[in-house]
Design an enzyme around this catalytic site. Structure first.
Site, PDB file in Angstrom:
ATOM      1  N   ASP A   1      40.852  54.038  59.339  1.00 57.51           N
ATOM      2  CA  ASP A   1      40.749  52.379  59.237  1.00 57.51           C
ATOM      3  C   ASP A   1      39.846  51.600  58.097  1.00 57.51           C
ATOM      4  OD1 ASP A   1      38.403  54.213  57.976  1.00 57.51           O
ATOM      5  OD2 ASP A   1      37.289  53.986  59.463  1.00 57.51           O
ATOM      6  N   GLY A   2      40.918  52.109  56.832  1.00 54.89           N
ATOM      7  CA  GLY A   2      40.660  51.540  55.595  1.00 54.89           C
ATOM      8  C   GLY A   2      38.838  52.248  54.923  1.00 54.89           C
TER       9      GLY A   2
ATOM     10  N   HIS B   1      32.885  37.396  29.622  1.00 52.48           N
ATOM     11  CA  HIS B   1      33.172  35.976  29.447  1.00 52.48           C
ATOM     12  C   HIS B   1      32.278  36.006  28.360  1.00 52.48           C
ATOM     13  CE1 HIS B   1      35.024  32.260  30.545  1.00 52.48           C
ATOM     14  NE2 HIS B   1      33.919  31.925  31.060  1.00 52.48           N
TER      15      HIS B   1
ATOM     16  N   ASP C   1      39.541  25.969  24.953  1.00 47.84           N
ATOM     17  CA  ASP C   1      38.659  24.696  25.060  1.00 47.84           C
ATOM     18  C   ASP C   1      36.770  25.175  24.090  1.00 47.84           C
ATOM     19  OD1 ASP C   1      37.986  27.808  26.269  1.00 47.84           O
ATOM     20  OD2 ASP C   1      38.718  27.643  28.116  1.00 47.84           O
TER      21      ASP C   1
ATOM     22  N   LYS D   1      39.112  20.479  26.826  1.00 50.93           N
ATOM     23  CA  LYS D   1      39.653  20.611  28.504  1.00 50.93           C
ATOM     24  C   LYS D   1      38.623  20.307  29.372  1.00 50.93           C
ATOM     25  CE  LYS D   1      38.886  25.382  30.138  1.00 50.93           C
ATOM     26  NZ  LYS D   1      39.603  26.782  30.675  1.00 50.93           N
TER      27      LYS D   1
ATOM     28  N   THR E   1      45.389  31.522  36.699  1.00 48.74           N
ATOM     29  CA  THR E   1      45.752  30.695  36.655  1.00 48.74           C
ATOM     30  C   THR E   1      46.994  29.742  35.813  1.00 48.74           C
ATOM     31  OG1 THR E   1      45.268  28.408  37.084  1.00 48.74           O
ATOM     32  CG2 THR E   1      45.254  29.656  38.239  1.00 48.74           C
TER      33      THR E   1
ATOM     34  N   GLY F   1      46.810  27.960  33.782  1.00 51.74           N
ATOM     35  CA  GLY F   1      46.971  26.941  33.736  1.00 51.74           C
ATOM     36  C   GLY F   1      46.055  25.823  32.564  1.00 51.74           C
TER      37      GLY F   1
END
Ligand code: R5P
Length: 309
Positions: free
Chosen positions: A37-38, A129, A168, A192, A223, A225
């Site tokens: 069922d995952g 981060h 940034d 940025k 991304t 970017g």
């Protein structure tokens, strides 16, 4: 000292095997699979009673990587492991570390709570981060920096006119630290703006980059970017070759395509997150030895501070 065993989920088995190779240890045997069922099926196939258990799992998407980590921790805890260390090369959800808009969660705090609640005794992670995320955990956190791998790589290149850049303002301290350790290299900072999540544009570049080679330092590329715009802005200011070093290559959506078609000459990433596809401009540097050495010292209860450079 109790025995040391290393388990892995499905987020990054290759890195775990490289860590085991460094430690000259077999990867401990476990099933981390799916029921029909995952739902996630976890079973440790080896005795862990009284064992010093290390579970290597990055918490990059899909969210099932997190669930696998919780379940492996729970299995080890219920099987009477002596100590459980969650080795999280990439700690996902770290960018959601504050309530910066109404009605949003502080996701990284919640994830930290869940990791603790599952039964973790300590955490070993890399290039968070924001370093203050360590404080979200009420258990010991060893926070490594992957910087030595890129510093070694660039020392070997012997580039003469190199400038270190941050894409940034938030990353300026990180870039400055690397610039210092590479012999007080000059620093450039790119300004940025983010008009919306996953969108970024450059307003200006602070610092002299004309006729210089530039190494941009970032912790995460999602991304693409930020980095692609940064490379474009540096080129517009007359930079020569542009390189980027990023610890955690999330590379979502068409990021790889954007990077391949950008002003970047080369992007260096680490193996905290496996690359989904190979690309000419992307080179992977391994952090397995750093993590392996930290695991060994944690196990032997010796200092790991010399690795925090
Ligand atoms: C931002 O604070 C981070 O350090 C990265 O620069 C950012 O997460 C990269 O995201 P993207 O690749 O989506 O621009």
């Amino acid at each position: 000292m109790n025995k040391l065993k290393i388990f892995t989920g499905n987020s990054n088995p290759d890195l775990t095997k490289r860590i085991c190779k460094y430690l000259d240890l077999p990867l401990a045997c476990a099933t981390v699979d799916r029921f029909s069922d995952g739902e996630i099926e976890v079973k440790l196939s080896e005795n862990v009673r009284g064992v010093d258990v290390f579970i290597v799992q990055s918490t990059c998407p899909p969210a099932e990587n997190l669930l696998e980590l919780f379940l492996i921790i729970d299995a080890a805890h219920r099987a009477s492991a002596k100590r459980i260390t969650a080795v999280i090369p990439y700690f996902g959800y770290a960018r959601q570390d504050k309530k910066d808009a109404p009605r949003v969660p502080i996701s990284s705090k919640l994830i930290a709570n869940l990791i603790r609640t599952a039964g973790t005794d300590r955490v070993l992670t890399m290039d968070l981060h924001a370093t203050q995320i360590q404080g979200f955990f009420d258990i010991p956190v060893d926070h490594l920096y992957a910087a030595p791998v890129i510093i070694d790589c660039f020392k070997q290149k012997g580039l003469k006119k190199l400038v270190i850049a941050s894409p940034d303002v938030g990353g300026a301290k990180r870039a400055e630290g690397i610039a210092k350790r590479m012999g007080n290299l000059p620093l450039a900072i790119i300004n940025k703006r983010r008009p919306a999540p996953d969108q970024a544009y450059v307003t200006n570049v602070v610092g002299e980059v004309k006729d210089k080679d530039v190494l941009i330092i970032d912790d995460i590329i999602s991304t693409g970017g930020t980095i692609v715009n940064a490379a474009q802005a540096l080129k517009a200011q007359g930079a020569n070759d542009i390189y980027c070093y990023c610890t955690h290559p999330i590379l979502s959506g068409d990021a790889v395509y954007k990077i391949e078609n950008s002003e970047l000459n080369k992007l260096y990433v680490t193996d905290t997150i496996p690359l989904k596809k190979k690309a000419d401009k992307i080179e992977v540097l391994s952090v397995a030895n750093l993590l392996g050495e930290a695991i060994l010292r944690i196990h032997q209860e010796t200092s790991i501070s010399s690795l925090f450079v």
